[in-house]
Scaffold this motif. Structure first.
Motif, PDB file in Angstrom:
ATOM      1  N   ALA A   1       0.786  -1.233   0.000  1.00 48.29           N
ATOM      2  CA  ALA A   1       0.000   0.000   0.000  1.00 48.29           C
ATOM      3  C   ALA A   1       0.813   1.275   0.000  1.00 48.29           C
ATOM      4  CB  ALA A   1      -1.001   0.004   1.160  1.00 48.29           C
ATOM      5  N   SER A   2       1.958   1.247  -0.664  1.00 51.71           N
ATOM      6  CA  SER A   2       2.739   2.449  -0.910  1.00 51.71           C
ATOM      7  C   SER A   2       3.216   3.087   0.395  1.00 51.71           C
ATOM      8  CB  SER A   2       1.912   3.431  -1.749  1.00 51.71           C
ATOM      9  OG  SER A   2       2.689   4.459  -2.282  1.00 51.71           O
ATOM     10  N   ASP A   3       3.550   4.369   0.332  1.00 50.20           N
ATOM     11  CA  ASP A   3       4.009   5.079   1.525  1.00 50.20           C
ATOM     12  C   ASP A   3       2.925   5.111   2.595  1.00 50.20           C
ATOM     13  OD1 ASP A   3       5.804   7.022   2.989  1.00 50.20           O
ATOM     14  OD2 ASP A   3       4.082   8.329   2.623  1.00 50.20           O
ATOM     15  N   THR A   4       1.678   5.247   2.169  1.00 54.63           N
ATOM     16  CA  THR A   4       0.571   5.289   3.124  1.00 54.63           C
ATOM     17  C   THR A   4       0.534   4.024   3.964  1.00 54.63           C
ATOM     18  OG1 THR A   4      -0.717   6.671   1.622  1.00 54.63           O
ATOM     19  CG2 THR A   4      -1.928   5.531   3.358  1.00 54.63           C
TER      20      THR A   4
ATOM     21  N   VAL B   1      13.222  11.315   0.160  1.00 58.36           N
ATOM     22  CA  VAL B   1      14.222  10.265  -0.019  1.00 58.36           C
ATOM     23  C   VAL B   1      14.760  10.282  -1.445  1.00 58.36           C
ATOM     24  CG1 VAL B   1      14.507   7.771  -0.136  1.00 58.36           C
ATOM     25  CG2 VAL B   1      13.347   8.779   1.807  1.00 58.36           C
ATOM     26  N   PHE B   2      16.046  10.211  -1.595  1.00 58.04           N
ATOM     27  CA  PHE B   2      16.808  10.280  -2.841  1.00 58.04           C
ATOM     28  C   PHE B   2      16.935  11.699  -3.398  1.00 58.04           C
ATOM     29  CE2 PHE B   2      15.100   5.872  -3.077  1.00 58.04           C
ATOM     30  CZ  PHE B   2      16.301   5.191  -3.012  1.00 58.04           C
TER      31      PHE B   2
ATOM     32  N   SER C   1       7.741   5.700  -0.874  1.00 60.02           N
ATOM     33  CA  SER C   1       7.230   4.833  -1.925  1.00 60.02           C
ATOM     34  C   SER C   1       8.128   4.922  -3.143  1.00 60.02           C
ATOM     35  CB  SER C   1       5.793   5.213  -2.300  1.00 60.02           C
ATOM     36  OG  SER C   1       5.770   6.491  -2.904  1.00 60.02           O
ATOM     37  N   TRP C   2       8.047   3.912  -3.996  1.00 64.51           N
ATOM     38  CA  TRP C   2       8.880   3.866  -5.194  1.00 64.51           C
ATOM     39  C   TRP C   2       8.500   4.926  -6.221  1.00 64.51           C
ATOM     40  CZ3 TRP C   2       8.321  -2.121  -6.283  1.00 64.51           C
ATOM     41  CH2 TRP C   2       8.882  -2.826  -5.211  1.00 64.51           C
ATOM     42  N   GLN C   3       7.274   5.425  -6.122  1.00 64.85           N
ATOM     43  CA  GLN C   3       6.720   6.246  -7.211  1.00 64.85           C
ATOM     44  C   GLN C   3       7.179   7.700  -7.193  1.00 64.85           C
ATOM     45  OE1 GLN C   3       2.541   7.175  -6.872  1.00 64.85           O
ATOM     46  NE2 GLN C   3       2.538   6.803  -4.677  1.00 64.85           N
ATOM     47  N   LYS C   4       7.977   8.108  -6.235  1.00 64.13           N
ATOM     48  CA  LYS C   4       8.342   9.522  -6.137  1.00 64.13           C
ATOM     49  C   LYS C   4       9.675   9.810  -6.826  1.00 64.13           C
ATOM     50  CE  LYS C   4       4.769  10.982  -3.730  1.00 64.13           C
ATOM     51  NZ  LYS C   4       3.824  11.977  -4.263  1.00 64.13           N
TER      52      LYS C   4
ATOM     53  N   GLN D   1       2.021   1.485  -5.419  1.00 64.09           N
ATOM     54  CA  GLN D   1       1.451   0.399  -4.611  1.00 64.09           C
ATOM     55  C   GLN D   1       2.438  -0.330  -3.706  1.00 64.09           C
ATOM     56  OE1 GLN D   1      -1.764  -0.088  -4.102  1.00 64.09           O
ATOM     57  NE2 GLN D   1      -2.191   1.563  -5.546  1.00 64.09           N
ATOM     58  N   HIS D   2       3.713  -0.012  -3.761  1.00 63.14           N
ATOM     59  CA  HIS D   2       4.662  -0.639  -2.845  1.00 63.14           C
ATOM     60  C   HIS D   2       5.332   0.439  -1.995  1.00 63.14           C
ATOM     61  CE1 HIS D   2       4.129  -3.567  -6.049  1.00 63.14           C
ATOM     62  NE2 HIS D   2       4.519  -4.504  -5.198  1.00 63.14           N
TER      63      HIS D   2
END
Length: 391
Positions: free
Chosen positions: A74-77, A175-176, A191-194, A201-202
């Motif tokens: 469920a992502s960062d949430t 992050v990053f 989350s990976w999406q940023k 979703q992870h």
């Protein structure tokens, strides 16, 4: 009224969304050909890929050797919720909020967990709460970078090394892209999406030894769903931090994250991704400095984000419009640029003050931002002319 000619140069990539964010330069579906699709995620080969993603995360972020990282649902949430529901309770809680997602954590802590000894330290969009008022005998929950406000903490100097409570930090837009003092954070989520432009979703959950000690010494009085459980028989589920997952992950998304790691390494690792974000934000800063009709939502320069840059209209004529018309002005600008194929998804977040929000994380090309700036001037002039006609 000033008429500005339509700019001749267009961004090669119009994707400036603050999440999911644009893929890294050179990205292609062909890069994901090695994904272990249709395979059970608990087999040696798949677990090895999951463990590799965690190890590369640790290396890229330069995590301390005794910090643990896990891939969670469920992502960062989801990662934040796991921390709140599993760790809070033994101490009072100070929760800081200055934008939409911080306010969601206030709701969780006050209305859902119903923790009695809680203080919500709030600030309006554009400002930070008074960090000097934080009580570190309590557990402290905060976002490092407020994605919907463009306001970040300037550093971790306000967090004492000898604190008694835990620090729980939602760092998904930092992050990053920003320097983080890991010694000051006990729980960190992203989350990976940023900043790396991974798929959604992870989430990633990072724990300090102090957070692990809390998990192994404290059992919350409320039921914990399976998705939140990190201990078994009073001990940390170590396999969760070595490539196992609570539920089924997407191996395609995992491969995409690994491709993003490889790209980050190719631009110089953490220093490289931070430098790219800083250079990107610098393009907007130079434009804001010379442009009288626009201003940052973040009032204090040291707290301005270098990833989620939030802007507001400062033109006196626009500010004098009736509220409904005035509030619709930046949305009309964003719609114009969307129709032109110049910029996607740059209107402010739905709960934030009306304005523009432009992602400047590492996967964005500086040249695309340089091409975008004249188009913002064009969109402003065209929108003002259109609104004047309508009046």
């Amino acid at each position: 009224m000033t008429i500005i000619a339509k700019p001749a140069v267009r961004p090669n990539n119009p994707r400036f969304s603050c999440g999911p964010c644009t893929k890294h330069p050179g990205w292609s579906l062909d890069r994901l050909g090695g994904a272990l699709l249709g395979r059970n995620h608990r087999q040696p080969e798949t677990r090895e890929r999951l463990a590799l993603a965690l190890e590369r995360t640790r290396q890229l972020l330069e995590l301390p050797a005794d910090y643990r990282a896990a891939i969670v649902p469920a992502s960062d949430t989801g990662a934040v919720e796991m921390a709140l529901w599993s760790l809070l309770g033994p101490r009072g809680v100070d929760v800081l909020a200055w934008e939409a997602f911080g306010r969601e954590w206030v709701v969780d802590i006050v209305e859902q967990l119903k923790l009695p000894d809680t203080r919500a330290l709030l600030a309006p969009y554009g400002d930070l709460p008074d960090l000097g008022q934080v009580d570190f005998d309590c557990d402290v929950v905060f976002a490092w970078n407020g994605t919907t406000s463009g306001v970040r903490v300037p550093n971790a100097d306000w967090i004492p090394a000898d604190r008694n409570g835990l620090t729980i930090c939602d760092a998904t837009s930092a992050v990053f892209a920003q320097a983080i003092d890991w010694s000051k954070l006990d729980v960190t989520t992203f989350s990976w999406q940023k900043v790396l432009g991974g798929e959604a979703q992870h989430g990633i959950l990072i724990l300090s030894p102090r957070a692990v000690e809390r998990l192994e010494s404290y059992t919350p009085p409320w039921p914990l769903p399976k998705l939140f459980r990190m201990t078994r028989d009073g001990k940390l589920m170590e396999d969760l931090f070595a490539g196992s997952t609570i539920n089924t992950p997407s191996m395609l998304c995992l491969e995409d994250y690994l491709a993003a790691h490889a790209w980050a390494e190719s631009v110089g690792g953490l220093k490289g991704t931070i430098a790219r974000s800083e250079a990107n934000a610098g393009v907007i800063d130079a434009w804001v400095t010379r442009t009288p009709w626009i201003a940052y939502l973040a009032r204090v320069p040291e707290t301005r984000s270098n990833t989620s840059v939030c802007l507001k209209i400062a033109d006196p004529d626009v500010l004098a419009l009736p509220p409904e018309t005035r509030d619709g002005f930046p949305l009309a600008m964003a719609d114009l640029l969307d129709r032109e194929g110049i910029a996607k998804d740059i209107a402010s977040y739905r709960d934030a003050p009306p304005g523009l929000r432009i992602w400047t994380g590492a996967t964005v090309q500086k040249s695309d931002l340089e091409a975008l700036m004249p188009w913002l001037d064009y969109a402003f002039a065209e929108t003002r002319r259109s609104f004047a006609k309508a009046a």
